[in-house]
Design a protein around this motif. Structure first.
Motif, PDB file in Angstrom:
ATOM      1  N   LYS B 200     -13.504  16.448  38.683  1.00 40.48           N
ATOM      2  CA  LYS B 200     -13.374  15.132  38.358  1.00 40.48           C
ATOM      3  C   LYS B 200     -12.375  14.661  37.372  1.00 40.48           C
ATOM      4  O   LYS B 200     -12.210  15.762  36.215  1.00 40.48           O
ATOM      5  CB  LYS B 200     -14.797  14.813  37.933  1.00 40.48           C
ATOM      6  N   PRO B 201     -11.828  13.519  37.079  1.00 43.59           N
ATOM      7  CA  PRO B 201     -10.722  13.373  36.223  1.00 43.59           C
ATOM      8  C   PRO B 201     -11.554  13.440  34.824  1.00 43.59           C
ATOM      9  O   PRO B 201     -12.600  13.177  34.595  1.00 43.59           O
ATOM     10  CB  PRO B 201     -10.302  11.918  36.378  1.00 43.59           C
ATOM     11  N   TRP B 203     -11.431  12.498  30.267  1.00 45.10           N
ATOM     12  CA  TRP B 203     -11.168  11.284  29.444  1.00 45.10           C
ATOM     13  C   TRP B 203      -9.889  10.613  29.323  1.00 45.10           C
ATOM     14  O   TRP B 203      -9.454   9.561  28.987  1.00 45.10           O
ATOM     15  CB  TRP B 203     -12.189  11.330  28.351  1.00 45.10           C
ATOM     16  N   THR B 204      -8.853  11.793  29.256  1.00 45.24           N
ATOM     17  CA  THR B 204      -7.366  11.373  29.290  1.00 45.24           C
ATOM     18  C   THR B 204      -6.949  10.539  30.449  1.00 45.24           C
ATOM     19  O   THR B 204      -5.777  10.136  30.511  1.00 45.24           O
ATOM     20  CB  THR B 204      -6.541  12.345  28.719  1.00 45.24           C
ATOM     21  N   ILE B 206      -8.783   8.676  32.936  1.00 46.09           N
ATOM     22  CA  ILE B 206      -9.613   7.384  33.453  1.00 46.09           C
ATOM     23  C   ILE B 206      -9.375   6.291  32.781  1.00 46.09           C
ATOM     24  O   ILE B 206      -8.639   6.292  31.811  1.00 46.09           O
ATOM     25  CB  ILE B 206     -11.295   7.682  33.322  1.00 46.09           C
ATOM     26  N   GLU B 207      -9.339   5.281  33.681  1.00 45.44           N
ATOM     27  CA  GLU B 207      -9.235   4.088  33.342  1.00 45.44           C
ATOM     28  C   GLU B 207      -9.857   3.403  31.915  1.00 45.44           C
ATOM     29  O   GLU B 207     -10.911   3.385  32.021  1.00 45.44           O
ATOM     30  CB  GLU B 207      -9.440   2.964  34.024  1.00 45.44           C
ATOM     31  N   PRO B 208      -9.179   3.020  30.837  1.00 44.91           N
ATOM     32  CA  PRO B 208     -10.011   2.536  29.617  1.00 44.91           C
ATOM     33  C   PRO B 208     -10.752   1.514  29.889  1.00 44.91           C
ATOM     34  O   PRO B 208     -10.274   0.559  31.075  1.00 44.91           O
ATOM     35  CB  PRO B 208      -8.662   1.971  28.796  1.00 44.91           C
TER      36      PRO B 208
END
Lengths: 392, 293
Positions: B200-201, B203-204, B206-208
């Motif tokens: 899974k992606p 925190w750097t 993912i979309e803010p």
């Protein structure tokens, strides 16, 4: 140079910035902000859309919605109003919306009290909003001009509270230099949001849901933005210095270069502490003041550096955290200096709750006590234990 | 199975509204009050709705730790989740696997590459309870397959927890489940299913603001499994007036080859189509899934 109340200084800046939307709900001592601003609208000087919300929870929600639509949004409140917005504040920050809100810091009830105190702002210190505290009207004007530039910065995109003490700043007249409107507009710039809920060409979902496998990543991202804000606040403060002659940083130090004893303080009481330091210096005590301007993000590095040669410092909280040693500023200061090679002994005090003034005498004593090495057992400065008089 | 100091972990996989939590609770009650074991049960939920994945976790022995079970010693899977390969993550060689399926144990053990107990618990539930609540039949299978709870304690737990009208159906389900559960037989060289960790992606990446930018992705989300009912369309009575098509909140009715059809992958069974179909046509009737047409 104009003679302006703190609230009026905020309104002057606001009129020059001319945000798109200002949803309002009145509460002392912030009410004059929407009041004075509406006068300007009535005179045709500005064209901001004012929305009369039915409560602060609603004004915060309206601010959130307008910001999602891509508007530059302003709000103003204090005390119970700020508390009433509490759940919405978290959503606005986690949605990374650069709303700016003036907070005329006032005590939280009960008992009901309308005077200066930091409990309202401190109660919201963890909700992901930046918090910059202003010492006087000029700082409030200057900081509001910097606020949108910081909040809307691509590396930040977080909402900001511009805080200043209720009555002692909000209603106090002092000299305020107003900058040229063109300069202000150029400094603040246009707000060009990357997304808007009204953008049907690039549709997106806002206010989504996250299960345990994603929530923590979004929060880590927000933490990063708050960390990155430290540099942006510093940089913006420097840039503001270029257009005004007044530079700002995360903290302000007063006579700290060779200080052995220091007071760490937030807000208008910094002026009292500076006077106290001048008096103590005359008596040969090497004292200084560290004023925290950016409380969120907390200036760990700058604060620790300023205290590295200091023997002892008193941390003055204008809010309490009952059940812990003192108030939130004390806890954050201890966190910042813990583990560093050189750090002062830190002594907590709570002062000024519900607007009680810290007298010059008390201010000097708070620092002077550090030199005597005697720990004053009463945390609350100037509180009466019994009718015989105040406990020193 | 014995618990000589070792913590025994049971995991039940199903979907919301299917009785997973009730079954897990009953097992825990039987273990604690009947078998006098130190046991802990907790559910995990996805989104708050019927049809979302739900698990029940039970630990026998050990501390009351608040973490999900990743490596069950007993795995019980409801019909709705048997084909979901994620439910098998973390099973080990000795895991006792119990499946609610009409397929044979031999067939399922070949698919899973693991020995299995199988029974058609959903069919039992439909007959005894008139609902898709296979949990009690699976409880019976659990008793037979593991012996961790004895039959008496299972019946006691059921008696104490179901009101009079439901009692008979549940007792019969439990009994039939116990009888019906069949074992595939042990296997040599079980290939353990590795714990799949989806990448899974971070925190750097993912979309803010948790903004979801792939608009229109609801097409990819098959909400059809959420519904308990579905609309039965009488194409002779249907005059293609299209009112149901306009009112369907899930875009699940469409016309193809001049006939009204249902998108089963997205219909949530809300019944609005039946309600709006004009009275003189009466072309749509809602039916329970699993009911014979």
């Amino acid at each position: 140079m104009k003679a302006l109340k703190g609230n009026a200084a905020v309104v002057e800046a606001l009129a020059q910035i001319e945000p798109d939307v200002f949803p309002m709900f009145p509460i002392t001592p912030s009410t004059q902000i929407p009041e004075f601003y509406e006068e300007k609208i009535a005179k045709g000087e500005v064209t901001t859309i004012m929305v009369r919300a039915e409560s602060e929870h609603s004004s915060a929600s309206a601010a959130h919605g307008a910001s999602l639509a891509g508007a530059r949004v302003f709000n103003a409140t204090a005390s119970q109003g700020l508390a009433y917005m509490h759940e919405v504040l978290y959503i606005t920050s986690s949605s990374r919306l650069p709303v700016v809100m003036a907070v005329a810091s006032r005590a939280l009830s009960g008992p009901i009290n309308i005077h200066a105190d930091h409990s309202d702002s401190m109660g919201s210190r963890d909700c992901g909003w930046m918090q910059i505290f202003c010492e006087n009207g000029q700082e409030a004007y200057d900081t509001l001009i910097q606020a949108y530039r910081i909040a809307e910065h691509k590396k930040v995109l977080l909402p900001m509270m511009v805080c200043f003490d209720g009555f002692t700043v909000s209603h106090a007249i002092s000299p305020v230099e107003i900058l040229d409107t063109e300069k202000v507009k150029k400094f603040v710039g246009e707000y060009v949001p990357e997304r808007s809920v009204l953008d049907i060409v690039h549709p997106a979902t806002f206010g989504s849901f996250a299960l345990p496998d994603y929530y923590m990543e979004y929060r880590r991202q927000l933490r990063q933005a708050m960390n990155d804000a430290l540099a942006v606040i510093t940089e913006t403060g420097k840039e503001f210095g270029k257009i005004s002659g007044r530079s700002y940083g995360l903290i302000e130090t007063y006579r700290m270069d060779d200080a052995l004893y220091a007071a760490i303080v937030i807000g208008s009481t910094a002026a009292t502490m500076k006077d106290a330091v001048d008096a103590l210096r005359k008596r040969g005590i090497k004292a200084g003041v560290v004023k925290i301007r950016s409380y969120r993000p907390f200036p760990e590095e700058e604060l620790s550096k300023s205290l590295s040669e200091v023997r002892a410092a008193v941390v003055l909280d204008r809010a309490d955290s009952p059940g812990t040693r003192s108030g939130p500023l004390y806890a954050d200061t201890c966190g910042a200096v813990y583990g560093r090679n050189s750090r002062p002994a830190l002594f907590p005090h709570v002062y000024g709750l519900g607007g009680r003034e810290l007298t010059q005498e008390e201010a000097e004593a708070a620092i002077e006590d550090l030199t005597k090495g005697n720990e004053n057992n009463e945390l609350y400065i100037g509180v009466r234990a019994s009718a015989e008089g105040a406990v020193k | 199975m014995s618990d000589n100091g070792h913590v025994i972990k049971i995991k039940i996989h199903g979907i919301g509204g299917g009785g997973v939590v009730t079954t897990a609770e009953l097992m825990a009650i039987a273990l604690i009050e009947g078998e006098n074991k130190s046991a802990q049960m907790f559910p995990t939920f996805g989104p708050e709705r019927s049809g979302a994945p739900v698990t029940g976790s039970i630990r026998i022995g050990g501390r009351l730790v608040p973490t999900q079970i990743e490596d069950p010693d007993v795995l019980i899977v409801y019909r709705t989740s048997v084909n979901n390969k994620d439910v098998y993550n973390g099973i080990h060689e000795k895991t006792v696997v119990i499946l609610d399926t009409p397929k044979s144990p031999k067939e399922m053990s070949e698919i899973l590459k693991h020995p299995v107990w199988c029974l058609d618990a959903t069919a039992i539930a439909r007959e005894e309870l008139k609902k898709d609540l296979p949990g009690i039949a699976l409880f019976g299978a659990f008793v037979k397959a593991t012996g961790l709870v004895c039959a008496e304690n299972m019946y006691l737990a059921i008696r104490e927890n179901f009101p009079g009208t439901k009692l008979r159906g549940n007792l019969r389900s439990a009994h039939r489940g116990m009888e019906a559960a069949a074992f595939s037989g042990d296997m040599q060289n079980i290939i353990p299913v590795p714990k799949a960790r989806e990448s899974k992606p971070g925190w750097t990446e993912i979309e803010p603001g948790a903004v979801l930018v792939n608009a229109g992705n609801s097409k990819e989300y098959n909400t059809g499994s959420w519904g308990k009912q579905f609309p039965l369309i009488d194409t002779d009575k249907c005059k293609l007036c299209m009112i149901c098509w306009a009112m369907c909140p899930d875009n699940s009715l469409y016309v193809s080859d001049n006939v009204l059809k249902l998108d089963e992958l997205h219909c949530k069974g809300c019944g609005i189509c039946q309600n709006v179909c004009p009275d003189n046509f009466n072309a749509i009737t809602m039916r329970e899934k699993g009911e014979s047409k």
